[in-house]
Structure formats: C-alpha cells, structure tokens
Design an enzyme around this catalytic site. Structure first.
Site, short mmCIF file in Angstrom:
data_model
loop_
_atom_site.label_atom_id
_atom_site.label_comp_id
_atom_site.label_asym_id
_atom_site.label_seq_id
_atom_site.Cartn_x
_atom_site.Cartn_y
_atom_site.Cartn_z
N LYS A 195 0.83 -1.21 0.00
CA LYS A 195 0.00 0.00 0.00
C LYS A 195 0.86 1.26 0.00
CE LYS A 195 0.79 0.93 4.50
NZ LYS A 195 1.19 2.19 5.16
N THR A 252 -3.47 5.58 4.05
CA THR A 252 -2.17 6.03 3.58
C THR A 252 -2.27 6.84 2.30
OG1 THR A 252 -1.32 3.95 4.49
CG2 THR A 252 0.21 5.26 3.24
#
Length: 340
Positions: A195, A252
């Site tokens: 990610k 994120t």
C-alpha cells in the site's frame, strides 16, 4: 507483569511503546539507535525527534543497548526500517529466549531477497540453536501520532500460531487500541508493504493537481493489483478487504500524515527524490524501498502491477510523473471482473 522490548524508536515504535506503557502490567524497554532519542525520553519523557508532543509513560525505559533492551523480554516488537531488519536480528539472536514472541510491525520488504519481514526474521532466528519461532505481523490503518494520543484505532495481528495471536491480542488491546487476529500473515504483511507504493502514486496525483476522481481510481486499481500479488504468493484475497488491506490503503493514500503520500506529492510537484528524502531528517518512507522489491516479486510471480511499475520508474529511473500517469490511462482496455 510482561517484559516487552520495542526495537526501533521511530514514530511508530514510540507510539507502540506509549500504548503498551499505559498500564503497569507492562514494563517496556524502547531501543533507539540514536543516543539523542534516549536522552530526550530520559530528560523530557518525549521523543522530540520522531514523535514530538506525545508524553511517554514512566513504564517505558529508553536504552541504546540491544542486550539491555532484550533482557528477559517475553515479547519483542520489531519496528526498525526494513533495510535494517536482518542485520539487527543477527545481533539480537544471542539475547532472545526460546519462548519469546516476536511481533513484526515493519511495513516493508527486503529489497534483495524480496522476503517479507517475518520471513527475514525466521531465516535468522531459525538458524540459531535453541530458539523457537513464535512470530506474527502487526499491521493496519494507524498513524503513529493518532494512536499515541489515544484516538480509537483498530489493527490486526496475523500469525499461523493461534496461541501467539491470542496472546498478542490480549497484551496489546486496550480501550482505544483494538487488535483483531488473523491467520494470513502473507496477506497482512504484503498489504502493509504494497500500500505504501500506491500511496506514493496517490501523492503524485495530488502533486500534479489532479482531483478526487484520479485518487479514487488509483486506490481501487491499486487494491486490485495488491490482491493479485497477495494471492499469487499464497495469501487470501479476503485479507485485502480488511484492516491490513483496504483500511491501511485508504488511510495512507488520503491522510495528510502519510510520509509515502507526502513523497509522492513532492515528486508530482517536480522535486527530485534525493532532495525530498534529505528533507525528511531521518524519517523513513518505506514505499521508496519497497517499490523495487514489489516489482521484483511481481515479475517473479508473473503478476501484472502497472501502478507499482510506474512508481518504480518515477522513483528509480527518473520518469516524469505526468508521463507515468498518462501511460496508466492509455493502457489497453481491460475487464474489471476478470483478473489479468
């Protein structure tokens, strides 16, 4: 009372120490590579370098010596940058007890070997006579400063050893820090690592002045390519719908506290990677290192990861961000429901 060693005093290692040190049931030793970090905590009860403004409880003791940090530790929490994991565990092995539980909280891959962090640790620890392997991975949507100040946070701990998973869940959970268990360490670790690359892409889009449509597309298609690689490596696709997959990815890619997203924003604005990293003053954006390993792992498993490939080209081959985004948009047509 549990003796816990947290190895790595960056923002997340310090935050975990604060969380674990909230109760007298834990005695936490926080190992810092930097002597000035130890001095800051000793004198001011605060890690002014990596997590300023957050008071560190009295049950947390800073130290600069690995042997001292690991003495009688029932739980070792590994929170060092991924590129230092193997070297530090080689130094740590003589001080680990056979029954010690190891929690890997580093979200990255080893660049040369392409191994996940629990695989790196297992290689080192398994080779040492008398040491068992009670290990798992901690991951999920968790900005350090928010978790440290007590904002409700949910993460997951993955281990194939159910006894270890339940023990860590019990030891780490409190009223503001909820720990779920998971039996898919492959998916949890890869989700936490991959990610970061997609977050750099989301930052690039923001830095180029692109809007929410573009970021939503990157998150959605980023999740698709993450899932392809997780499944190819033996992980479960449903893990990517959970905290260590979608949860961490959304945080994120959209949160202003994300270092990986911030690197992408600056790249999109035209700054050079070396200049951006120099301005981070020792803080680490794992995605910069992980992207190379992710590309290598995808090629080894024959998995298509176009966003990751383009971010690698920007980070390490000098490709222009706008050109990379344009190539993503002009790829040949695909079916969303067929995994290709």
């Amino acid at each position: 009372m549990s003796e816990i060693a947290v190895i790595g005093a960056g923002a997340w290692g310090t935050a975990l120490s604060i969380i674990l040190g909230r109760t007298e049931a834990h005695r936490v030793r926080l190992w810092a590579h930097e002597k000035d970090v130890c001095e800051s905590i000793t004198q001011h009860r605060m890690n002014e370098k990596f997590l300023p403004g957050q008071l560190i409880p009295a049950y947390v003791t800073p130290c600069n010596d690995l042997a001292e940090a690991l003495q009688n530790a029932a739980i070792v929490v590994s929170v060092m940058p991924s590129q230092h994991c193997r070297r530090l565990f080689e130094q740590m092995v003589p001080h680990l007890r056979a029954e010690t539980m190891i929690v890997s909280a580093t979200k990255g891959l080893e660049e040369n070997s392409l191994l996940r962090m629990t695989e790196v640790i297992a290689q080192v620890v398994k080779g040492a006579a008398g040491h068992g392997l009670r290990i798992g991975a901690l991951s999920g949507p968790s900005f350090a400063v928010e978790a440290a100040r007590g904002d409700p946070t949910a993460i997951t701990f993955a281990s194939r050893d159910t006894e270890v998973a339940l023990a860590i869940q019990q030891q780490f959970s409190d009223a503001s820090f909820r720990v779920y268990t998971n039996d898919d360490p492959i998916g949890v670790e890869l989700g936490g690592a991959l990610k970061n690359t997609i977050a750099i892409a989301a930052g690039v889009a923001a830095g180029l002045g692109l809007g929410h449509n573009s970021v939503a597309a990157l998150i959605t298609r980023g999740l698709a390519e993450m899932t392809r690689l997780v499944v190819a490596c033996g992980g479960k696709p449903e893990t990517m719908a959970g905290l260590a997959g979608l949860g961490d990815l959304v945080l994120t890619c959209t949160g202003g506290l994300s270092r990986n997203r911030s690197v992408g924003v600056e790249l999109g604005r035209g700054r050079k990677l070396t200049e951006i990293l120099a301005g981070m003053h020792g803080m680490v954006a794992e995605g910069v290192f992980t992207t190379t390993a992710a590309v290598g792992l995808a090629r080894a498993r024959e998995v298509e990861m176009p966003i990751t490939e383009q971010m690698h080209a920007i980070l390490h081959q000098g490709k222009a961000p706008r050109e990379a985004i344009a190539e993503l948009m002009t790829r040949s047509g695909k079916s969303e429901t067929v995994r290709t």
